[in-house]
Design a protein around this motif. Structure first.
Motif, PDB file in Angstrom:
ATOM      1  N   PRO A   1     -48.610  83.011  75.567  1.00 48.01           N
ATOM      2  CA  PRO A   1     -49.681  82.110  75.148  1.00 48.01           C
ATOM      3  C   PRO A   1     -49.463  80.705  75.702  1.00 48.01           C
ATOM      4  O   PRO A   1     -48.348  80.175  75.669  1.00 48.01           O
ATOM      5  CB  PRO A   1     -49.562  82.121  73.622  1.00 48.01           C
ATOM      6  N   GLY A   2     -50.516  80.119  76.221  1.00 43.39           N
ATOM      7  CA  GLY A   2     -50.400  78.769  76.747  1.00 43.39           C
ATOM      8  C   GLY A   2     -51.650  77.962  76.479  1.00 43.39           C
ATOM      9  O   GLY A   2     -52.752  78.495  76.405  1.00 43.39           O
ATOM     10  N   MET A   3     -51.476  76.648  76.312  1.00 44.59           N
ATOM     11  CA  MET A   3     -52.580  75.752  76.014  1.00 44.59           C
ATOM     12  C   MET A   3     -52.634  74.667  77.078  1.00 44.59           C
ATOM     13  O   MET A   3     -51.686  73.902  77.237  1.00 44.59           O
ATOM     14  CB  MET A   3     -52.390  75.131  74.636  1.00 44.59           C
ATOM     15  N   VAL A   4     -53.732  74.613  77.795  1.00 46.51           N
ATOM     16  CA  VAL A   4     -53.890  73.647  78.880  1.00 46.51           C
ATOM     17  C   VAL A   4     -55.117  72.803  78.576  1.00 46.51           C
ATOM     18  O   VAL A   4     -56.245  73.291  78.624  1.00 46.51           O
ATOM     19  CB  VAL A   4     -54.069  74.369  80.240  1.00 46.51           C
ATOM     20  N   ASN A   5     -54.900  71.534  78.266  1.00 45.55           N
ATOM     21  CA  ASN A   5     -55.973  70.677  77.776  1.00 45.55           C
ATOM     22  C   ASN A   5     -56.162  69.472  78.681  1.00 45.55           C
ATOM     23  O   ASN A   5     -55.320  68.580  78.730  1.00 45.55           O
ATOM     24  CB  ASN A   5     -55.648  70.191  76.359  1.00 45.55           C
TER      25      ASN A   5
ATOM     26  N   HIS B   1     -54.958  79.576  77.967  1.00 47.82           N
ATOM     27  CA  HIS B   1     -54.619  80.707  78.808  1.00 47.82           C
ATOM     28  C   HIS B   1     -53.529  81.533  78.156  1.00 47.82           C
ATOM     29  O   HIS B   1     -52.488  81.010  77.789  1.00 47.82           O
ATOM     30  CB  HIS B   1     -54.094  80.220  80.164  1.00 47.82           C
ATOM     31  N   VAL B   2     -53.743  82.831  78.018  1.00 44.17           N
ATOM     32  CA  VAL B   2     -52.695  83.736  77.582  1.00 44.17           C
ATOM     33  C   VAL B   2     -52.421  84.674  78.729  1.00 44.17           C
ATOM     34  O   VAL B   2     -53.295  85.421  79.142  1.00 44.17           O
ATOM     35  CB  VAL B   2     -53.107  84.525  76.330  1.00 44.17           C
ATOM     36  N   LEU B   3     -51.216  84.621  79.283  1.00 44.22           N
ATOM     37  CA  LEU B   3     -50.836  85.401  80.433  1.00 44.22           C
ATOM     38  C   LEU B   3     -49.746  86.388  80.023  1.00 44.22           C
ATOM     39  O   LEU B   3     -49.517  86.619  78.847  1.00 44.22           O
ATOM     40  CB  LEU B   3     -50.343  84.465  81.550  1.00 44.22           C
TER      41      LEU B   3
END
Length: 249
Positions: free
Chosen positions: A38-42, A236-238
């Motif tokens: 899980p990732g958060m790109v803001n 983004h969830v990779l």
């Protein structure tokens, strides 16, 4: 016969956009597709939250990072005022732990304004040190190096306590710098192994500070995701492997 040389100027939003685009590719290269990542790109620039936080807010299993991008030679009057306010807000007798967290989480990146073969990062320093005399010396590096370093740290493991401290710091920054602002929502994007995409709405960007599994469970299992509302955050969830290293920016 002389010929005039045209200088091409870089703009801040171009640098930020390419930093985030490149970061996605760099993180993908660190993953092997075995487990959920899980990732958060803001990208917050020119949104209401920009004034409360910074240009970019990243949250990955291995890091929480708040980054202010500035072009070399830009007018910094407003930024220096923000810097003074935050410095004062962290000057209390009990704020030493937050000062340490700030120098890990909150960064100031100064980029060359001139387009060359390799855009240079003139300085990448903790935000609190951005305007101190000791930090004014340039330590030029490629934008690629900054991206690769951030990606390697992103796929590490920050740990629950360090993440809690990082979120406490973000709340302090927002309380210190916030004026009259409009709530800003976001989107959670989950990428499946086959390339399928699913969206879920986040009502407020502060929801991005929830633990990874909590917001995954709450947003993905509570309701069918939609993409009717847009916000400044794209999640983004990779797929990830289990790295055994940890680097600091």
């Amino acid at each position: 016969m002389s010929r005039a040389i045209r200088m091409i100027k870089l703009y801040e939003n171009v640098v930020i956009g390419n930093f985030l685009y490149g970061l996605g590719f760099a993180i993908r290269d660190c993953l092997d597709g075995r487990t959920v990542f899980p990732g958060m790109v803001n990208q917050l620039q020119q949104t209401p939250v920009d004034k409360e936080l910074a240009d970019v807010l990243l949250s990955f299993p291995g890091l929480v990072r708040l980054i202010e991008f500035k072009m070399k030679g830009a007018d910094l009057k407003k930024e220096k005022l923000r810097h003074r306010l935050l410095t004062l807000a962290l000057s209390g007798a009990d704020d030493a732990p937050l000062l340490k967290v700030s120098r890990s989480v909150h960064w100031y990146v100064e980029v060359s304004t001139v387009l060359t073969d390799t855009p240079l990062v003139c300085r990448a320093v903790p935000y609190l040190d951005a305007f101190s005399p000791q930090s004014q010396q340039e330590d030029a590096a490629s934008l690629e190096h900054l991206i690769e370093q951030t990606a390697r740290e992103a796929v590490g493991d920050l740990g629950a306590l360090a993440r809690e401290h990082a979120q406490s710091y973000l709340r302090r920054v927002r309380m210190t710098l916030a004026g009259t602002s409009t709530a800003a929502g976001g989107l959670l994007l989950v990428m499946g192994k086959g390339g399928s995409m699913r969206f879920a709405q986040l009502q407020d960007i502060s929801d991005l500070n929830l633990p990874d599994r909590l917001w995954l469970d709450r947003e993905l299992h509570r309701q069918e995701p939609t993409h009717e509302r847009e916000g400044p955050a794209l999640e983004h969830v990779l797929e990830r492997d289990e790295p055994d290293f940890e680097l600091s920016m």
